[in-house]
Design an enzyme around this catalytic site. Structure first.
Site, PDB file in Angstrom:
ATOM      1  N   TYR A  22     -10.450   7.184 -16.671  1.00 34.35           N
ATOM      2  CA  TYR A  22      -9.172   7.506 -17.301  1.00 34.35           C
ATOM      3  C   TYR A  22      -9.060   6.888 -18.694  1.00 34.35           C
ATOM      4  O   TYR A  22      -8.004   6.906 -19.309  1.00 34.35           O
ATOM      5  CB  TYR A  22      -8.016   6.998 -16.430  1.00 34.35           C
ATOM      6  CG  TYR A  22      -8.030   7.549 -15.025  1.00 34.35           C
ATOM      7  CD1 TYR A  22      -7.358   8.725 -14.713  1.00 34.35           C
ATOM      8  CD2 TYR A  22      -8.730   6.905 -14.014  1.00 34.35           C
ATOM      9  CE1 TYR A  22      -7.377   9.246 -13.436  1.00 34.35           C
ATOM     10  CE2 TYR A  22      -8.762   7.421 -12.724  1.00 34.35           C
ATOM     11  CZ  TYR A  22      -8.085   8.583 -12.441  1.00 34.35           C
ATOM     12  OH  TYR A  22      -8.116   9.090 -11.167  1.00 34.35           O
ATOM     13  N   GLY A 140      -5.154   7.445  -2.117  1.00 38.04           N
ATOM     14  CA  GLY A 140      -5.248   8.493  -3.129  1.00 38.04           C
ATOM     15  C   GLY A 140      -6.670   8.837  -3.531  1.00 38.04           C
ATOM     16  O   GLY A 140      -6.914   9.221  -4.674  1.00 38.04           O
ATOM     17  N   HIS A 145     -14.126   6.883  -6.621  1.00 36.78           N
ATOM     18  CA  HIS A 145     -14.361   6.822  -8.064  1.00 36.78           C
ATOM     19  C   HIS A 145     -15.543   5.905  -8.391  1.00 36.78           C
ATOM     20  O   HIS A 145     -16.164   6.042  -9.451  1.00 36.78           O
ATOM     21  CB  HIS A 145     -13.128   6.292  -8.793  1.00 36.78           C
ATOM     22  CG  HIS A 145     -12.072   7.325  -9.045  1.00 36.78           C
ATOM     23  ND1 HIS A 145     -12.326   8.509  -9.678  1.00 36.78           N
ATOM     24  CD2 HIS A 145     -10.744   7.348  -8.744  1.00 36.78           C
ATOM     25  CE1 HIS A 145     -11.216   9.217  -9.766  1.00 36.78           C
ATOM     26  NE2 HIS A 145     -10.238   8.538  -9.201  1.00 36.78           N
ATOM     27  N   ARG A 178     -11.197  11.734   0.400  1.00 32.62           N
ATOM     28  CA  ARG A 178     -11.213  13.157   0.706  1.00 32.62           C
ATOM     29  C   ARG A 178     -12.196  13.441   1.835  1.00 32.62           C
ATOM     30  O   ARG A 178     -13.095  12.645   2.113  1.00 32.62           O
ATOM     31  CB  ARG A 178     -11.630  13.969  -0.525  1.00 32.62           C
ATOM     32  CG  ARG A 178     -10.555  14.223  -1.562  1.00 32.62           C
ATOM     33  CD  ARG A 178     -11.092  15.165  -2.631  1.00 32.62           C
ATOM     34  NE  ARG A 178     -10.138  15.450  -3.693  1.00 32.62           N
ATOM     35  CZ  ARG A 178      -9.249  16.424  -3.665  1.00 32.62           C
ATOM     36  NH1 ARG A 178      -9.183  17.218  -2.594  1.00 32.62           N
ATOM     37  NH2 ARG A 178      -8.435  16.628  -4.678  1.00 32.62           N
ATOM     38  N   TYR A 197      -1.332  15.543  -2.879  1.00 35.07           N
ATOM     39  CA  TYR A 197      -1.058  16.128  -4.179  1.00 35.07           C
ATOM     40  C   TYR A 197      -0.231  17.387  -4.025  1.00 35.07           C
ATOM     41  O   TYR A 197      -0.729  18.441  -3.662  1.00 35.07           O
ATOM     42  CB  TYR A 197      -2.369  16.386  -4.912  1.00 35.07           C
ATOM     43  CG  TYR A 197      -3.161  15.106  -5.068  1.00 35.07           C
ATOM     44  CD1 TYR A 197      -2.590  14.001  -5.704  1.00 35.07           C
ATOM     45  CD2 TYR A 197      -4.443  14.977  -4.558  1.00 35.07           C
ATOM     46  CE1 TYR A 197      -3.285  12.816  -5.843  1.00 35.07           C
ATOM     47  CE2 TYR A 197      -5.150  13.795  -4.690  1.00 35.07           C
ATOM     48  CZ  TYR A 197      -4.567  12.718  -5.336  1.00 35.07           C
ATOM     49  OH  TYR A 197      -5.255  11.529  -5.466  1.00 35.07           O
TER      50      TYR A 197
END
Length: 308
Positions: A22, A140, A145, A178, A197
């Site tokens: 990010y 989340g 990541h 996920r 989401y």
């Protein structure tokens, strides 16, 4: 085409330590348009998480994947004592802005927000009471990541051990990801809203899979957000459209993930918390099997209490 698959983040973003995907600020700016409004997102699983925390008598919480502050904000408003951290200063600035805006409220005045890297979490939070937290949250789809460039999950194991260090004996860890089993088997991410989401402005998510020596190594998702639709949605809810979003009709950003399979991730957690930990896993917050193909898996690990 090869370059578009292997470029995991925007050009010019540093690659030392945990890559901050990010760092260019692009994804951070549109993230909540993808997530959906805070109330819309949290109502789906808020009661489940809060019921679990109450059952376990949790009062102090460490959110190690604060991001823009969606989950931390929910916990602060519910009366928990919250410490939040993230490796991305671009994401954290939105949480810091929320805390500043509501600083006259006692709960928000006590909300601690720090920049911290999972690989050096204990050192980065050295000024925080290390007697441990009742609960550590990493929600989340944040943990994926962390890439596995070495091919041995070394950084994942270090991070998990650091998470474990922050949980007090008898406390719990909540962490999710996920359903990468389904993504790897089918080759794409299911489109549309899911339990996390709820934003209605996502136009498309393109999926790229990278294999190294026959093993799944990376899942890259290219998000396209409909800015015109986002503007109309915000205005209909009485909010002004952020000027930093610009005038382009669409906004694109890319995020990459390590695709953890369910069984392997379970073993990773058990290794970090030890053979005496209590462990359970849910699919979309329901017992496994109730949802045929859950979008997310949520793992709950209870750290063994101190022996008398």
């Amino acid at each position: 085409m090869v370059d578009s698959v292997y470029r995991t983040r925007s050009l010019g973003v540093g690659a030392q330590g945990i890559p901050d995907q990010y760092a260019d600020g692009k994804a951070a700016k549109v993230w909540e348009l993808y997530v959906g409004s805070k109330s819309e997102r949290t109502e789906v699983y808020k009661s489940w998480i809060c019921n679990l925390l109450k059952t376990k008598n949790c009062k102090t919480i460490l959110d190690v994947a604060c991001g823009t502050g969606v989950d931390s904000l929910m916990m602060v408003e519910e009366g928990y004592t919250v410490t939040s951290c993230d490796a991305s200063d671009k994401m954290l600035k939105y949480a810091l802005k929320e805390r500043w805006t509501r600083r006259k409220e006692e709960a928000f005045d006590k909300w601690v927000i720090e920049e911290a890297n999972w690989l050096t979490l204990v050192e980065d939070l050295e000024d925080i009471d290390h007697s441990g937290f009742d609960a550590v949250m990493c929600l989340g789809n944040s943990f994926p990541h962390l890439p596995d460039f070495e091919g041995n999950l070394m950084n994942q194991k270090i991070s998990m051990k650091n998470f474990q260090e922050m949980v007090k004996p008898g406390g719990i860890m909540m962490i999710d990801h996920r359903n990468y089993d389904a993504i790897l088997d089918k080759g794409n991410v299911p489109q549309g809203k899911n339990i996390y989401y709820k934003g209605s402005c996502t136009k498309d998510i393109k999926t790229s899979l990278v294999y190294v020596n026959g093993r799944p190594h990376m899942v890259t998702l290219d998000y396209t957000i409909d800015i015109d639709k986002a503007k109309k949605t915000l205005e209909s809810e009485g909010h002004s459209f952020p000027k930093h979003m610009g005038t382009e009709p669409y906004s694109n950003f890319r995020l990459s993930y390590y695709p953890h399979r369910l069984n392997a991730f379970s073993e990773l957690l058990k290794e970090a918390f030890g053979p005496d930990c209590k462990y359970s896993v849910y699919g979309d917050f329901k017992p496994l099997g109730e949802v045929e193909t859950p979008a997310y898996y949520i793992h709950i690990v209870e750290k063994p209490p101190l022996k008398a």
